[in-house]
Design a protein around this motif. Sequence first.
Motif, PDB file in Angstrom:
ATOM      1  N   GLN A   1       5.951  27.093  49.450  1.00  0.00           N
ATOM      2  CA  GLN A   1       5.677  27.396  50.538  1.00  0.00           C
ATOM      3  C   GLN A   1       4.679  26.649  51.405  1.00  0.00           C
ATOM      4  O   GLN A   1       4.664  25.992  52.290  1.00  0.00           O
ATOM      5  CB  GLN A   1       5.613  28.865  50.988  1.00  0.00           C
ATOM      6  CG  GLN A   1       6.632  29.781  50.794  1.00  0.00           C
ATOM      7  CD  GLN A   1       7.954  29.395  51.570  1.00  0.00           C
ATOM      8  OE1 GLN A   1       7.848  29.444  52.783  1.00  0.00           O
ATOM      9  NE2 GLN A   1       9.038  29.260  50.853  1.00  0.00           N
ATOM     10  N   LEU A   2       3.776  26.388  50.347  1.00  0.00           N
ATOM     11  CA  LEU A   2       2.395  25.739  50.910  1.00  0.00           C
ATOM     12  C   LEU A   2       1.552  25.206  49.540  1.00  0.00           C
ATOM     13  O   LEU A   2       1.812  25.446  48.488  1.00  0.00           O
ATOM     14  CB  LEU A   2       1.565  26.883  51.596  1.00  0.00           C
ATOM     15  CG  LEU A   2      -0.035  26.327  51.730  1.00  0.00           C
ATOM     16  CD1 LEU A   2       0.152  25.545  52.998  1.00  0.00           C
ATOM     17  CD2 LEU A   2      -0.750  27.604  51.992  1.00  0.00           C
ATOM     18  N   MET A   3       1.099  24.087  49.985  1.00  0.00           N
ATOM     19  CA  MET A   3       0.196  23.287  48.898  1.00  0.00           C
ATOM     20  C   MET A   3      -1.070  23.065  49.573  1.00  0.00           C
ATOM     21  O   MET A   3      -1.017  22.423  50.735  1.00  0.00           O
ATOM     22  CB  MET A   3       0.796  21.977  48.324  1.00  0.00           C
ATOM     23  CG  MET A   3      -0.037  21.387  47.286  1.00  0.00           C
ATOM     24  SD  MET A   3       0.668  20.033  46.386  1.00  0.00           S
ATOM     25  CE  MET A   3      -0.705  19.379  45.316  1.00  0.00           C
TER      26      MET A   3
ATOM     27  N   PRO B   1       4.992  13.567  54.422  1.00  0.00           N
ATOM     28  CA  PRO B   1       4.445  14.129  55.576  1.00  0.00           C
ATOM     29  C   PRO B   1       5.298  13.516  56.956  1.00  0.00           C
ATOM     30  O   PRO B   1       5.398  12.635  56.844  1.00  0.00           O
ATOM     31  CB  PRO B   1       3.261  13.921  56.028  1.00  0.00           C
ATOM     32  CG  PRO B   1       2.451  13.316  54.666  1.00  0.00           C
ATOM     33  CD  PRO B   1       3.605  12.613  53.937  1.00  0.00           C
ATOM     34  N   LYS B   2       5.777  14.511  57.818  1.00  0.00           N
ATOM     35  CA  LYS B   2       6.690  14.139  58.877  1.00  0.00           C
ATOM     36  C   LYS B   2       5.556  14.135  60.063  1.00  0.00           C
ATOM     37  O   LYS B   2       5.900  13.238  60.869  1.00  0.00           O
ATOM     38  CB  LYS B   2       7.725  15.376  59.155  1.00  0.00           C
ATOM     39  CG  LYS B   2       8.777  15.150  58.473  1.00  0.00           C
ATOM     40  CD  LYS B   2       9.834  16.131  58.572  1.00  0.00           C
ATOM     41  CE  LYS B   2      10.440  16.231  59.954  1.00  0.00           C
ATOM     42  NZ  LYS B   2      11.320  17.336  60.197  1.00  0.00           N
TER      43      LYS B   2
ATOM     44  N   GLY C   1       9.964  20.593  54.296  1.00  0.00           N
ATOM     45  CA  GLY C   1       9.864  21.867  54.947  1.00  0.00           C
ATOM     46  C   GLY C   1       8.434  22.646  54.653  1.00  0.00           C
ATOM     47  O   GLY C   1       7.996  23.600  54.968  1.00  0.00           O
ATOM     48  N   VAL C   2       7.836  22.269  53.415  1.00  0.00           N
ATOM     49  CA  VAL C   2       6.605  22.663  52.938  1.00  0.00           C
ATOM     50  C   VAL C   2       5.634  22.329  53.704  1.00  0.00           C
ATOM     51  O   VAL C   2       5.471  21.373  54.291  1.00  0.00           O
ATOM     52  CB  VAL C   2       6.535  22.069  51.279  1.00  0.00           C
ATOM     53  CG1 VAL C   2       5.013  23.046  50.764  1.00  0.00           C
ATOM     54  CG2 VAL C   2       7.611  22.782  50.469  1.00  0.00           C
TER      55      VAL C   2
ATOM     56  N   ILE D   1       1.558  27.602  46.398  1.00  0.00           N
ATOM     57  CA  ILE D   1       1.741  28.673  46.436  1.00  0.00           C
ATOM     58  C   ILE D   1       3.223  28.777  46.806  1.00  0.00           C
ATOM     59  O   ILE D   1       3.873  28.227  47.805  1.00  0.00           O
ATOM     60  CB  ILE D   1       1.217  29.387  48.063  1.00  0.00           C
ATOM     61  CG1 ILE D   1      -0.283  29.278  47.512  1.00  0.00           C
ATOM     62  CG2 ILE D   1       1.829  30.731  48.268  1.00  0.00           C
ATOM     63  CD1 ILE D   1      -0.936  27.894  48.267  1.00  0.00           C
ATOM     64  N   GLY D   2       4.150  29.374  45.895  1.00  0.00           N
ATOM     65  CA  GLY D   2       5.436  29.649  46.088  1.00  0.00           C
ATOM     66  C   GLY D   2       5.969  31.125  46.564  1.00  0.00           C
ATOM     67  O   GLY D   2       5.014  31.958  46.822  1.00  0.00           O
ATOM     68  N   THR D   3       7.167  31.680  46.601  1.00  0.00           N
ATOM     69  CA  THR D   3       7.485  32.801  46.937  1.00  0.00           C
ATOM     70  C   THR D   3       7.369  33.940  45.953  1.00  0.00           C
ATOM     71  O   THR D   3       7.449  35.108  46.314  1.00  0.00           O
ATOM     72  CB  THR D   3       9.073  32.873  47.524  1.00  0.00           C
ATOM     73  OG1 THR D   3       9.765  32.351  46.450  1.00  0.00           O
ATOM     74  CG2 THR D   3       9.346  32.209  48.830  1.00  0.00           C
TER      75      THR D   3
END
Length: 330
Positions: free
Chosen positions: A148-150, A195-196, A223-224, A243-245
């Motif tokens: 989800q996040l780095m 990165p988008k 999406g991350v 950070i994952g689910t």
Amino acid sequence: MKRVRWGIISTANIAETQIIPAILRASNAELTAIGSSNTKRREKIVSAFDIPKSYHHYDELLHDPDVDAVYIPLPNSLHKEWIMKAAQAGKHVLCEKPITLNAKDAQEVFDFCKRNDVLLMEGLMYQFHPQHQRVQEIIRSGEIGEIQLMKASFSFLLEEKEGNIRTDPKKGGGCIYDVGCYCIHAVRNILKAEPKELIAFADIDPEYGVDVSAWAFMRMDNGVKAIIDCSFEMDFREEYEIIGTKGTIKVPQAYRPDNNGGQGLIIINKNNDQRIERIYGDQYKLEIEHFSNAILNGTELAYDGANSVKNMRVIDACFESVKTGEKVSL
């Protein structure tokens, strides 16, 4: 065994403390020459490492037929010029990060080296430490679930700003160029995504006019989300976290494990349980051996020109966002 014969352009501290010793440790490299107009410092290094050839001018070293490849740790603003001069002289080039000051120049130097049939690689040495491959294995295994996040951080307290190239805007100073490039690369490398869009902020030193702390918030094309921070005004940190689910992975010695005897640490937290993996590697030696092997055997570079240019595009976007205060799409 055939070895690549290396020349060192300048007597920069990183050359003396890291790259020269790494060349001497490498199985497929040898140190042949050093060039610098700083005669006293050059002679000190020549004596310390028993370097066969010593030159007062960089150009003299570049025209030595016994030199196959050069390492360039010059100020950032001089990278483009001396990469191109080295390539024109037929020398392969390992150049310190950032490869140039913007993506346009980065593309130009890689194209120039290709036309001159020499290899060019940007010296982001941290990526050759095996701990990062292990992190990617854990991610692929699904152990921490869907990412989800780095978050990636690199900072240190720069106490002596006066006369330091890191605070000279004409020489490509600032924390984004100096250490932020590692955080950007780590996010791209570990997530295997680009990165988008991003928005970045920075504290600009009122006396020197360079970024001394910076933050960027990114939305990746997979999406991350990612957050990076870098600074000359904070305590030493060199870490990233995924950070994952179902869990998290933290790498607290991400960029300079050589400060801890080459030990990389991977801390996995899941379901209130913690596992620590210790992985050792000699990242500077591995970098030299990787580049030397590509020269000797034609193997592909793990970090090629296209990848370096992409990293520079993100750096460009950070500067644009800092300047405008707006979100930037890539």
